[in-house]
Scaffold this motif. Structure first.
Motif, PDB file in Angstrom:
ATOM      1  N   LEU A 168       0.848  -1.282   0.136  1.00 55.17           N
ATOM      2  CA  LEU A 168      -0.195  -0.033   0.016  1.00 55.17           C
ATOM      3  C   LEU A 168       0.836   1.268  -0.094  1.00 55.17           C
ATOM      4  N   TYR A 169       1.718   1.410  -1.176  1.00 46.56           N
ATOM      5  CA  TYR A 169       2.555   2.593  -1.187  1.00 46.56           C
ATOM      6  C   TYR A 169       2.481   3.384  -2.397  1.00 46.56           C
ATOM      7  N   ASP A 170       2.961   4.403  -2.126  1.00 38.55           N
ATOM      8  CA  ASP A 170       2.810   5.465  -3.544  1.00 38.55           C
ATOM      9  C   ASP A 170       4.174   6.074  -3.682  1.00 38.55           C
ATOM     10  N   GLY A 171       5.160   5.156  -3.863  1.00 37.09           N
ATOM     11  CA  GLY A 171       6.513   5.681  -4.303  1.00 37.09           C
ATOM     12  C   GLY A 171       7.337   5.424  -3.153  1.00 37.09           C
ATOM     13  N   PHE A 172       8.814   6.063  -3.331  1.00 31.96           N
ATOM     14  CA  PHE A 172       9.585   5.789  -2.248  1.00 31.96           C
ATOM     15  C   PHE A 172      10.386   7.209  -1.820  1.00 31.96           C
ATOM     16  N   ASP A 173      10.535   7.418  -0.575  1.00 32.81           N
ATOM     17  CA  ASP A 173      11.244   8.550  -0.179  1.00 32.81           C
ATOM     18  C   ASP A 173      12.732   8.307  -0.007  1.00 32.81           C
ATOM     19  N   GLU A 174      13.239   8.866  -1.064  1.00 36.18           N
ATOM     20  CA  GLU A 174      15.001   8.672  -1.193  1.00 36.18           C
ATOM     21  C   GLU A 174      15.719   9.303   0.020  1.00 36.18           C
ATOM     22  N   GLU A 175      15.128  10.471   0.679  1.00 37.73           N
ATOM     23  CA  GLU A 175      15.758  11.152   1.724  1.00 37.73           C
ATOM     24  C   GLU A 175      15.654  10.230   2.903  1.00 37.73           C
ATOM     25  N   ASP A 206      14.875   7.108   2.858  1.00 39.96           N
ATOM     26  CA  ASP A 206      15.045   5.594   2.776  1.00 39.96           C
ATOM     27  C   ASP A 206      13.843   4.843   3.073  1.00 39.96           C
ATOM     28  N   CYS A 207      12.713   5.216   2.678  1.00 45.38           N
ATOM     29  CA  CYS A 207      11.663   4.323   3.201  1.00 45.38           C
ATOM     30  C   CYS A 207      10.420   4.626   1.959  1.00 45.38           C
ATOM     31  N   THR A 231      20.265   7.302  11.251  1.00 47.74           N
ATOM     32  CA  THR A 231      21.138   8.017  11.234  1.00 47.74           C
ATOM     33  C   THR A 231      20.741   9.401  10.635  1.00 47.74           C
ATOM     34  N   GLY A 232      21.535  10.596  10.942  1.00 49.23           N
ATOM     35  CA  GLY A 232      21.484  11.546  10.024  1.00 49.23           C
ATOM     36  C   GLY A 232      20.392  12.223  10.088  1.00 49.23           C
TER      37      GLY A 232
END
Length: 171
Positions: A43-50, A52-53, A112-113
């Motif tokens: 149940l996703y609508d893409g990926f958040d690179e920043e 990482d999820c 992290t970060g």
């Protein structure tokens, strides 16, 4: 509806899953971890690179849960709450953890970060509590400390008392 629906929310790492699973076991309620539900149903609508999820498709999550929630007796666990319909929940618990405990928990999960710092800031600024009181009637939103095993036991006892009283009052 013979049994109440509860929402357990708060910053990642505050103990929602530990509390929710144990509460469901003790109270005989269903437990839904929205992250697990989303993963199982993609149940996703893409990926958040920043961060990482994956990005949750909130509309699909609501559609997936609608029938189950209308039956009652469900504990929902998620770190956000503003997209769930207000009518779903009889009570909302926002778990709060002191930053020193939270930092160690999140670091132990590999945060992290920016992801680590943003989650700590989220807790400092009471972001999830503010989201809950703006999404639900203020009188059903309760903050609970979640730092120690003693806090967990106290929270379990208090919530079990609330569930038992709700069931007496509504059945």
């Amino acid at each position: 509806m013979r049994r109440p629906n509860l929402l357990i929310t708060g910053t990642p790492g505050v103990g929602k899953t530990t509390l929710g699973k144990e509460l469901a076991s003790r109270a005989g309620l269903s437990y839904v971890n929205v992250g697990d539900l989303a993963k199982a149903g993609e149940l996703y609508d893409g990926f958040d690179e920043e961060y990482d999820c994956p990005i949750l498709d909130e509309d699909r999550v609501v559609d997936e849960l609608e029938d189950k929630m209308s039956e009652g007796g469900v504990i929902v666990d998620y770190h956000g709450c503003d997209f769930f319909p207000e009518r779903w929940f009889h009570i909302v618990f926002v778990l709060r953890t002191e930053n020193s405990f939270l930092y160690d928990r999140l670091e132990g999960r590999g945060y992290t970060g920016k992801k680590l710092q943003d989650n700590i800031q989220c807790e400092i600024f009471q972001t999830l509590y503010e989201e809950a009181v703006s999404s639900y009637k203020k009188e059903i939103v309760h903050q609970l400390p979640s730092n120690t095993p003693e806090d967990l036991e106290r929270n379990l006892d208090q919530i079990m008392q609330w569930i038992e009283q709700w069931m007496k009052d509504n059945n």
